[in-house]
Every structure is written in C-alpha cells, then in structure tokens.
Write an enzyme that holds these catalytic residues in place. Sequence first.
Site, PDB file in Angstrom:
ATOM      1  N   ARG A 142       7.253  98.365  42.288  1.00 47.60           N
ATOM      2  CA  ARG A 142       7.056  97.716  43.583  1.00 47.60           C
ATOM      3  C   ARG A 142       7.377  98.666  44.733  1.00 47.60           C
ATOM      4  O   ARG A 142       6.961  98.420  45.861  1.00 47.60           O
ATOM      5  CB  ARG A 142       7.952  96.470  43.682  1.00 47.60           C
TER       6      ARG A 142
ATOM      7  N   LYS B  27      -7.844 107.063  45.046  1.00 51.95           N
ATOM      8  CA  LYS B  27      -7.030 107.350  43.861  1.00 51.95           C
ATOM      9  C   LYS B  27      -6.489 108.766  43.943  1.00 51.95           C
ATOM     10  O   LYS B  27      -5.319 109.021  43.693  1.00 51.95           O
ATOM     11  CB  LYS B  27      -7.914 107.189  42.623  1.00 51.95           C
TER      12      LYS B  27
ATOM     13  N   GLU C 126     -13.204 104.695  46.428  1.00 53.06           N
ATOM     14  CA  GLU C 126     -12.129 104.386  45.494  1.00 53.06           C
ATOM     15  C   GLU C 126     -11.652 105.669  44.794  1.00 53.06           C
ATOM     16  O   GLU C 126     -10.445 105.874  44.598  1.00 53.06           O
ATOM     17  CB  GLU C 126     -12.602 103.327  44.484  1.00 53.06           C
TER      18      GLU C 126
ATOM     19  N   LYS D 138       3.845  99.005  45.294  1.00 53.41           N
ATOM     20  CA  LYS D 138       2.759  98.343  44.562  1.00 53.41           C
ATOM     21  C   LYS D 138       2.294  97.076  45.270  1.00 53.41           C
ATOM     22  O   LYS D 138       1.111  96.780  45.317  1.00 53.41           O
ATOM     23  CB  LYS D 138       3.239  98.013  43.142  1.00 53.41           C
TER      24      LYS D 138
ATOM     25  N   ASN E 297      14.529  89.333  49.586  1.00 49.49           N
ATOM     26  CA  ASN E 297      13.230  89.972  49.765  1.00 49.49           C
ATOM     27  C   ASN E 297      12.527  89.194  50.872  1.00 49.49           C
ATOM     28  O   ASN E 297      12.481  87.972  50.821  1.00 49.49           O
ATOM     29  CB  ASN E 297      12.463  89.893  48.429  1.00 49.49           C
ATOM     30  N   GLY E 298      12.010  89.897  51.868  1.00 48.43           N
ATOM     31  CA  GLY E 298      11.354  89.220  52.991  1.00 48.43           C
ATOM     32  C   GLY E 298      11.954  89.719  54.299  1.00 48.43           C
ATOM     33  O   GLY E 298      12.630  90.751  54.331  1.00 48.43           O
TER      34      GLY E 298
ATOM     35  N   HIS F  64     -23.447 113.703  59.523  1.00 49.78           N
ATOM     36  CA  HIS F  64     -23.048 113.196  60.852  1.00 49.78           C
ATOM     37  C   HIS F  64     -21.613 113.600  61.196  1.00 49.78           C
ATOM     38  O   HIS F  64     -20.924 112.886  61.902  1.00 49.78           O
ATOM     39  CB  HIS F  64     -23.220 111.677  60.887  1.00 49.78           C
TER      40      HIS F  64
ATOM     41  N   TRP G  53      13.255  98.374  49.729  1.00 46.25           N
ATOM     42  CA  TRP G  53      12.291  99.229  50.432  1.00 46.25           C
ATOM     43  C   TRP G  53      12.602  99.018  51.907  1.00 46.25           C
ATOM     44  O   TRP G  53      12.364  97.937  52.442  1.00 46.25           O
ATOM     45  CB  TRP G  53      10.879  98.780  50.076  1.00 46.25           C
TER      46      TRP G  53
ATOM     47  N   CYS H  11      10.617  95.774  47.633  1.00 47.97           N
ATOM     48  CA  CYS H  11      11.838  95.079  47.231  1.00 47.97           C
ATOM     49  C   CYS H  11      11.632  94.314  45.921  1.00 47.97           C
ATOM     50  O   CYS H  11      10.618  93.647  45.737  1.00 47.97           O
ATOM     51  CB  CYS H  11      12.337  94.098  48.280  1.00 47.97           C
TER      52      CYS H  11
ATOM     53  N   GLU I 215      -3.758 109.189  46.767  1.00 45.55           N
ATOM     54  CA  GLU I 215      -2.474 108.497  46.619  1.00 45.55           C
ATOM     55  C   GLU I 215      -1.594 109.079  45.527  1.00 45.55           C
ATOM     56  O   GLU I 215      -0.378 109.035  45.639  1.00 45.55           O
ATOM     57  CB  GLU I 215      -2.647 106.980  46.459  1.00 45.55           C
TER      58      GLU I 215
END
Length: 579
Positions: A27, A456, A452, A574, A96-97, A475, A70, A2, A459
């Site tokens: 966002r 990357k 990481e 984000k 927002n919230g 394993h 969102w 949002c 995503e």
Amino acid sequence: MCGIVGYVGYRDAASVCKDGLMHLEYRGYDSYGIASLSPKLSVFKSVGKISNAKNISSLKGTCAIGHTRWATHGVPSEINAHPLTDCGDKIAVVHNGIIENYAKLKAALIKRGHVFKSETDTEVIPHLIEEKYTGNLLDAVSKILPMLEGSYAILAVAEGENTIVAARKGSPLVLGVGDSEYIFASDAVPLIDYTKNVIYLEDGDIAEVKSDGYKIFNGKKIVKHPISKIEWDASVVRKSGFPHYMLKEIFEQPDVFSNTIQSVKENKEVVALIKKASSITVVACGTSANASMIFSYMMEAVCKIPTRVVVGSEYKYFPTPASSLVIGVSQSGETADTISALKISKDMGAKTIAVTNVLGSSITRTADVVLYTRAGPEVSVAATKSFTAQVAAFIEIVNLVSGKKLEPAVSDILRYLPDVVSADVSSAVELCKNASTLLYVGRGMFYPVAMEGALKMKEISYIHAEGYAAGELKHGPFALLCRETPVAALCLHGATYSVMMSNLKEIKARNAPLVAVGEAGDQDLEDLCDVFIPLPKVSEYAGIILSSVILQIMAYHCAVALGRDVDMPRNLAKSVTVE
Ligand code: M6R
C-alpha cells in the site's frame, strides 16, 4: 496508503501485526508502529521498512494494533508514526484517513491542558478518548466519533482492557473472524494466514472485539453483517519462488483471464445496463484509465455506443449528463478520485457501475451495480494482472453486448497468453535500460497500450517514458528523436498497420533506436527495427492483451537490470486514498 492491522486472540499479537503489516507493505508507507497490551500498554515505532524491525519481540501480549504510515500531516518520523497515544500513554490509536477538523480540535484540547507529541491529525483521537474514558473503551470511542470530520478507519486500545475498538467512515476496514481470535486489517490479505471468514465493515460501524467474541454497532443498534468467505488461497499472496510479486502476477495472467471472463458471464446486470445505455462515461486513474480507454475504443467501434473516459481527478470539471451511464474502474476500489467522481455522478442522477478487483472495497458501496474482475490480490504496486483482468472484462462485455463479435479474440488469448508471459525481451531491455527517455507509440487501441507500457516503465524503472498516438509524434515529440531516444512501437497487422509502418520509417529516418512488437514472420518490420519482438498472428483485440504483456515484461526486466525496488517503487502507493 497507510495500512492497519489489529489482533486479539491467543497468539503473540505483535508478531501477528508485524506479519500482517508486511502483507500490506504494497500500500506504500514510510514509517510503522505497533502497540500491545500485556497488560501494560507498550509502543514501538520506527521509520523505514517493517521487515527490518528488531525490537518488536519486546512487545508482549495477545492484543495489539499496528500501522504503516504514508505521511500526510507531518514528516515521516518516529514521533509522527502511529500508534499515537494520549497524555498518560494509556490509550493508543492507529488511523487511516484524514481528520479534517483536527486543527480546531487540537487547539481546544491544548486549551484544556493536553500536551501533543506529534504533528499528525490523528493524535487528537487518543486525547479525545482520554477525556471520555471511564473504564469502557467502546463507550468513550462512541462518544468522540461525532466530533470527527473527515474519513477514518480507526483501531483503539486502552490499558486494562484486552479489547480492540474499531470504527469506520470512508476508509476501508475488514474483520477476520477466527476461532477465538479476531484480526482487523485494511484489506483481506493479512487475514489469510488465520481465517477465510471476513466481515466488511460499513461506514458508521463501531466494533468491539475481545478474544471471546465481537459486537458491531451502527448508531446505537447492534448490526449483524454477513460473514463472507475469502475466495483465494494464501499462496496468492506469497512470492512462491518468484523473485518479485510483479513477475509472479505477470505469470498469473492466463488464469486470471479465464476467471474474469467467467465473472462477466455470471453478471447479467452489468451487460443489461450497458446494452440500454445511450452513452457511457468511464472514470478511472492510472492503469485503470488506460484499460478504460481501450474499452472506449471497443465500445465505439463494435457496439456503436458513445463512450468517453475521464480521469478521476478531472471528472468534477467534466460532469456527465444524468442520462449517461457512469462506470468507475478501480483495481483497489479505494482510489479517492475515482470514488468521488462516481459520487458526483450518482448525485446528478446517473446510474453507476463499479468495476473492481477487491470484494467489499469502498467503490462497491458507492455504485449501483458491481462487477468483480476476480484477478486475486495484486501485491506489486505496478498493476499487471489487474490490467489484463480489466481488459478481459471489457472484451467480454463487448462480446456479450455485440452478440459474440469478439469470440475469436477470447480464444486467441486463451491459446497464446501462457507462452507470451515468458517471451524473451532481453535485447529490448539492453537497448532501453540506459536511456533517459523512451517513447512508446501505437495507433487505435494500441495507443492506450502504448500509454500503459510507458506508465509501467516509468513507475518501476524510473526511466522517463511517454506513450503517444503514433500520429502525434510529428506534432512535437519528434524533436526528441535521436540515437539516445529509443522508441517502442506496437505494429501488429490490422487496420493501423500500414500507416504505423510509415510512421516507423519516419522515426528510423531520425536515427532513433526502434523496438517493435509485431506479427511473427513480418520481415518488413523486422528489417526496419533494431529489436523485433514477434507475437503470433491473432485478432486485433487479442493483440492488445498480448502486446501489453510484452511491455510489462520489458518494464520488469529493465527495472531489475537497474536494481530498482520493483514491487515497491519510490514515492508510490498501491491504493491512493487521498485526492
Ligand atoms: O486501484 P486503482 O485501479 O484505482 O488505481 C489507480 C492507479 O493508482 C493505478 O492504476 C496506478 O497507476 C498503478 N500503480 C499503475 O501500475
């Protein structure tokens, strides 16, 4: 998640909101809307990308509020998009919230005759305001806020008043103070085209803003918050000729590295606290957790301070003893899980540090001490320069705590990073882009680098990728190895080299295509792998940053080759402001 923008001044307010919301697109959102006063209240809402919005030009006036949503309560739809209005469509609200007690409030409002249009929690707010409104929006908003449980950043407008009333509790909201114009936003990025003067609103603040001035209240008292200066320029939030923000942000890393090192040098408090710590717990999510894991290896190996990393969402199951120093690491400073972990540890009596990239973000209000990584705004959802900045901060902290043991790493990075950002990874991309699974492997500090790299890749390219400690492959994951499962390996010279080479031979013996990042001139490694990406001979600590950048570029070019929405990957936001 949002985004909120509100404008009151002398410009076409709906256009300012639209441009501002486009700056907040990173966002993450699924629908959007704007309400303007001219003086009648008009609302436009839609599903999809705000850049495609055609009808916003019909919204006139110099006062407007806008929102990118969102979805949490109710599907993404035009009806559920904000702004939401009261029964008479005279009052509009963006939020927002989450209003946790909305169901109870809604049931009571319905009993009192209110008709609801959406499935959202937010819609209770304009209806509550409607009940209290007698021509003064500030007064009405102040009366209904005590009824709301949960978190919010709210902007409200009412027909007949060229005024925005804003309130903040637990969700970010900033106010840009221009010359006869004011702009609210979820973060400072949308303000930059209008002003560099920013006020970070505090929890409990209510602001009343008109084109000729603003007042901020907390409780019944007027409060005077300091006006801060935004430190970066508008060019930072433009693509500046790059096809994507992600690539631009990758190329910004050499400058960011120096800024961050400087920031740590100037922050005596953080280093002093860490020097005194008998143990450290780091809480973070996603990329920030991977950077934190690199920190834990460095702290244990160089400073001999026991350091563990707990992902934010799991912290409540592993609370830390009060004697441990707790460090929350978050690029955005808004990640709900990381913030709630810091709150838990504070409540238990631990001393807390926040490492964040965003000035005035929520985490800065939670921690006792703050370290800013100063990477500048990061627009692409995939964290790149903010990761480098976190690792740079950690390297410099370890350097200062240990009496400059990592100085060679700092100079190696400064010397080589400018070339590494444009390394040629095309053969690696050819080898990986059509795979359905990729494995990334490393040992020691290169294990979090591998995680990481995999994060990357998955995503932004949507290729399934996992990072493993190279020793773990046998394993279980070995079962995946075949000609169709490429492996990307981090195999620089240093403590882990020879055992990595043995692991890579085992991988090759299972016919998996191998991409290896190694030291230039390493003929054994080059002969063993299918694609060799050479890095200059550097210290192990510099190697973690340089090889991380290689993996960022690989992920970027794979995603581009596959035609993905690189800067705004599907389903992601984000800043993740819900637990
Ligand atoms: O803002 P934060 O650092 O707290 O964000 C944590 C994660 O959501 C974030 O790092 C995420 O994993 C990135 N999109 C990864 O590129």
